[in-house]
Write an enzyme that holds these catalytic residues in place. Structure first.
Site, mmCIF file in Angstrom:
data_model
loop_
_atom_site.group_PDB
_atom_site.id
_atom_site.type_symbol
_atom_site.label_atom_id
_atom_site.label_comp_id
_atom_site.label_asym_id
_atom_site.label_seq_id
_atom_site.Cartn_x
_atom_site.Cartn_y
_atom_site.Cartn_z
ATOM 1 N N SER A 192 -4.676 4.755 4.754
ATOM 2 C CA SER A 192 -5.149 3.398 4.488
ATOM 3 C C SER A 192 -4.068 2.408 4.892
ATOM 4 C CB SER A 192 -5.462 3.229 2.997
ATOM 5 O OG SER A 192 -6.512 4.081 2.603
ATOM 6 N N CYS A 213 -9.521 3.357 -5.107
ATOM 7 C CA CYS A 213 -8.850 4.093 -4.030
ATOM 8 C C CYS A 213 -7.896 5.107 -4.631
ATOM 9 C CB CYS A 213 -8.082 3.134 -3.116
ATOM 10 S SG CYS A 213 -7.306 3.969 -1.703
ATOM 11 N N ASP A 252 -12.620 4.344 -1.627
ATOM 12 C CA ASP A 252 -11.884 4.935 -0.505
ATOM 13 C C ASP A 252 -11.024 6.029 -1.121
ATOM 14 O OD1 ASP A 252 -10.489 5.595 1.736
ATOM 15 O OD2 ASP A 252 -9.453 3.680 1.964
ATOM 16 N N TRP A 255 -9.953 10.405 -1.628
ATOM 17 C CA TRP A 255 -9.710 11.664 -0.919
ATOM 18 C C TRP A 255 -9.433 12.757 -1.932
ATOM 19 C CZ3 TRP A 255 -6.564 7.324 -0.614
ATOM 20 C CH2 TRP A 255 -5.361 7.384 -1.322
#
Length: 732
Positions: free
Chosen positions: A458, A683, A729, A731
């Site tokens: 990012s 995020c 966003d 992961w």
């Protein structure tokens, strides 16, 4: 003025008429000739056929299988190719492997009855199709889209579906489920069960467990027998003699990079960005590394927006390159120039530019640093240097539990497995003398190991404040593998982050004191891998300046355009990276507003709240020296809440996390979302943090609506997502 005689005018007029008759005689006197029918561009190309007609291609090349893949990073394409190879080796059936973006689907109903369509579909982002599969998914789900039969029906179409997803995400494998649902609704017939690969655990194992049952059902429905195929290579590798050195790829990622010609910088032609700043963000007494890197893009033509991602193209660590070269018996001929030719271009394209060299392929083009898959071990066992090594690889291939204990838990790369199987010492620096050579054909290595992919980060800056540089915030991945009876304790290093750490050390001229003590409690300082950071032909180093090959990937993770909307951002750890860019974006807007209207211009702006979490305020509080300045510039419109999990505790002694701070502020949060029509951004870690945050938001919004988290809260969160007012966003 002179007057022209009338006789001259008549002669001149007659001449003009005769000339016109001569020029247009074909049109005047040949009207009875048939008119030529113009040939459209699509029908004139590709040997007389429409290049977007996959059914025609299937028939022309006598292929009974077409495989469409929806892929964002290349993984789905790899599995599509694997399925094509297995269909060929098992049944002797050739396949057409297609990027759906390159084809039309009006004639999907014309697929022959003795043929089958495979869909290998990844789910991307918030349950979205990959970029190349958007049109395909729209065509399948849209009832108004008609096929050549004049209806939105596909009666009798035989199909197979395998999905790629991650269970830690809310919309796990949604696209493959939707494709399956839409095809079934239109009367198509699925062969076998729908496969679902989970990247959070093991995509490879999910694929292996699914495919055997699918192929069994495939054989029955397609009326084929196993054993009709055979092992045939995908590529022909030849060693080139006297090839011009300047035309050999030594790690260049594109033809433009090799020839140093100008062009657009993208995923097919990354830009070598000079590193202008590289610094450590964690304190000296931290047991980890986290680096801030600034990449200079001035004059590159690259642009970006806050919330975008940057792809960094690493190379493999040199120790793994040497290890595999030695295990393949290629160390002493590593610089030999090779050509690679696809023996079936429709099935397997050469995955990187050629001609190149053995060492370049292993260093720059294929992912030899990944944990080796179970299926490839069975293929390689026949090339073992000893019967014991062959038996070991066969056992790993056939015994799922043993593979998990030795390979998966041990995070073993292919070179390490080959050494381990041959009884070599994996902890020693690999040499031809201490590493047994296997007689594995290089074409098998090329076809079995995936392409080395960029690592995405990012962007942690705003182009409004930093138009000529891209900032990234990278925690360096280093951890200890789980030891077993066969595998000693050893450290595992993330490829992308350690590549950048190497660049940071080099850019700053730092001499790193490395420790060889395996018992060290500071993994960041244990002997770390080195990389060929100077790049092909020294392209990534200019005097004392080092460069990193990059490209920008667009994102929809954006602030609302209206600054009056409240914003809530939750980003613990490096999840704060895009929010640094968000805050900078608002700071730039505030500067312009204040310059024009004074501080009063911010009076009706919505508040920005950032929830950040880390271990301690004195070790890993990222950008701790910047937030107060941003707050001043935003004149009270920015608030930061910090959860230091190893510093501040709840009354019962348990740790405080970002979701706990959210709950503490539940009235403010509910008001900002429900009354202020605010936006929520998350995020960071998808496995635990984002789920816990979402559960807390459901509780906050459910109670504020006078109901429960499970009913009203879930409904409100769903509505926020549908309206793009809650974006993630994350992961795993």
């Amino acid at each position: 003025m002179a007057v022209t005689p009338s006789s001259d005018v008549l002669v001149l007029a007659l001449g003009v008429i005769l000339a016109a008759v001569y020029l247009f005689k074909d049109q005047l006197f040949a009207a009875s000739k048939p008119k030529a029918v113009p040939v459209t561009a699509s029908k004139a190309s590709n040997g007389g056929g429409n290049p977007r007609d996959f059914v025609a291609k299937m028939k022309e090349s006598k292929k009974r299988i077409v495989i469409f893949y929806g892929s964002q990073t290349g993984t789905a394409e790899e599995y599509a190719i694997r399925l094509a190879k297995e269909a060929k080796s098992k049944f002797g059936l050739a396949s057409l492997v297609c990027d759906p973006e390159e084809y039309d689907f009006e004639n999907l109903d014309q697929v022959p009855e003795d043929s089958c369509v495979f869909f290998v579909m990844a789910t991307y982002g918030e349950g979205e199709p990959t970029d190349n599969a958007v049109t395909l998914c729209q065509n399948l789900s849209d009832d108004s889209f008609v096929f050549t039969n004049g209806e939105h029906k596909l009666p009798g179409l035989k199909y197979v579906v395998f999905g790629l997803g991650n269970r830690t995400y809310e919309h796990y494998n949604l696209i493959s489920k939707n494709v399956d649902r839409d095809l079934e609704k239109m009367g198509a017939i699925r062969i076998g069960e729908r496969g679902e690969g989970d990247d959070d655990k093991s995509m490879e194992e999910d694929y292996l467990e699914w495919k055997d049952g699918m192929w069994e059902a495939f054989a029955k429905i397609m009326n084929v027998e196993e054993g009709q195929g055979g092992d045939s290579p995908d590529f022909a590798v030849t060693e080139a003699v006297d090839h011009p050195p300047e035309k050999v790829y030594l790690g260049e990622l594109s033809a433009r990079a090799l020839t140093k010609s100008k062009g657009i910088h993208d995923a097919k032609n990354p830009y070598p960005a000079p590193i202008s700043v590289a610094r450590e963000l964690f304190s000296p007494n931290a047991d980890r590394n986290c680096i801030h890197v600034e990449l200079n893009i001035e004059g590159s033509g690259i642009t970006y927006q806050h919330g975008d991602h940057v792809g960094v193209w690493p190379s493999n660590p040199e120790v793994e390159v040497d290890r595999l070269l030695c295990a393949l018996g290629l160390y002493n001929k590593k610089d030999t120039v090779i050509n690679i030719e696809s023996l079936d271009p429709a099935l397997a394209k050469v995955p990187f530019p050629v001609p190149t060299t053995y060492v370049t392929v292993l260093r720059n083009y294929i992912d030899i640093s990944a944990v080796a898959g179970r299926q490839i071990l069975g293929v390689l066992s026949k090339f073992a240097p000893t019967p014991e090594a062959e038996a070991f690889l066969k056992s790993l291939n056939s015994n799922k539990d043993e593979y998990h204990q030795v390979v998966a838990n041990g995070c073993l790369k292919l070179g390490e497995i080959l050494q381990l199987a041959a009884g070599n010492d994996t902890s020693a620096a690999p040499t031809p003398e201490n590493t047994a050579a296997w007689s594995i054909p290089f074409d098998i290595i090329v076809s079995s190991i995936p392409r080395l992919q960029p690592r995405y980060y990012s962007i942690s800056s705003s182009p409004k404040l930093h138009p000529n540089s891209i900032h990234i915030t990278v925690v360096v991945l280093t951890y200890e593998a789980v030891p077993s009876e066969r595998v000693k304790s050893h450290w595992v290093y993330g490829v992308g982050s350690n590549f950048l750490l190497n660049l940071k050390f080099a850019a700053n001229g730092e001499n790193v004191a490395l420790l060889n003590d395996a018992q060290s409690t500071r993994p960041a300082l244990v002997t770390m891998p080195s990389y060929a950071i100077e790049g092909p032909r020294g392209a990534y180093k200019q005097e004392t300046v080092y460069k990193a090959p990059i490209h920008v990937r667009r994102s929809t993770f954006r602030l609302p355009t209206n600054p009056k909307s409240p914003v809530i951002m939750i980003g613990p750890g490096t999840g704060v990276a895009p929010f640094r860019g968000f805050v900078q974006e608002r700071v730039a807007m505030a500067r312009r507003t204040i310059e024009k209207n004074g501080p009063e211009g911010l009076a009706d702006w919505g508040n920005i709240r950032l929830y950040f979490g880390c271990r301690r305020s004195d070790t890993d509080f990222l950008y701790s020296d910047e937030w107060a300045d941003y707050s001043k510039e935003l004149h009270g419109k920015f608030t930061m809440r910090n959860a230091f999990s190893r510093e501040n505790f709840k009354p019962d002694g348990s740790k405080i996390y970002v979701q706990d701070l959210l709950w503490e502020d539940h009235e403010l949060v509910a008001d900002a979302i429900l009354n202020g029509k605010g936006y929520i951004y998350i995020c960071g870690d998808a496995k635990s943090m984002s789920k816990a945050v979402e559960e807390t938001l459901c509780k906050i919004l459910g109670e504020a609506k006078g109901g429960t988290a499970e009913v009203e809260g879930v409904a409100e969160v769903k509505l926020l997502k549908e309206r793009s007012r809650m974006l993630s966003d994350v992961w795993s």
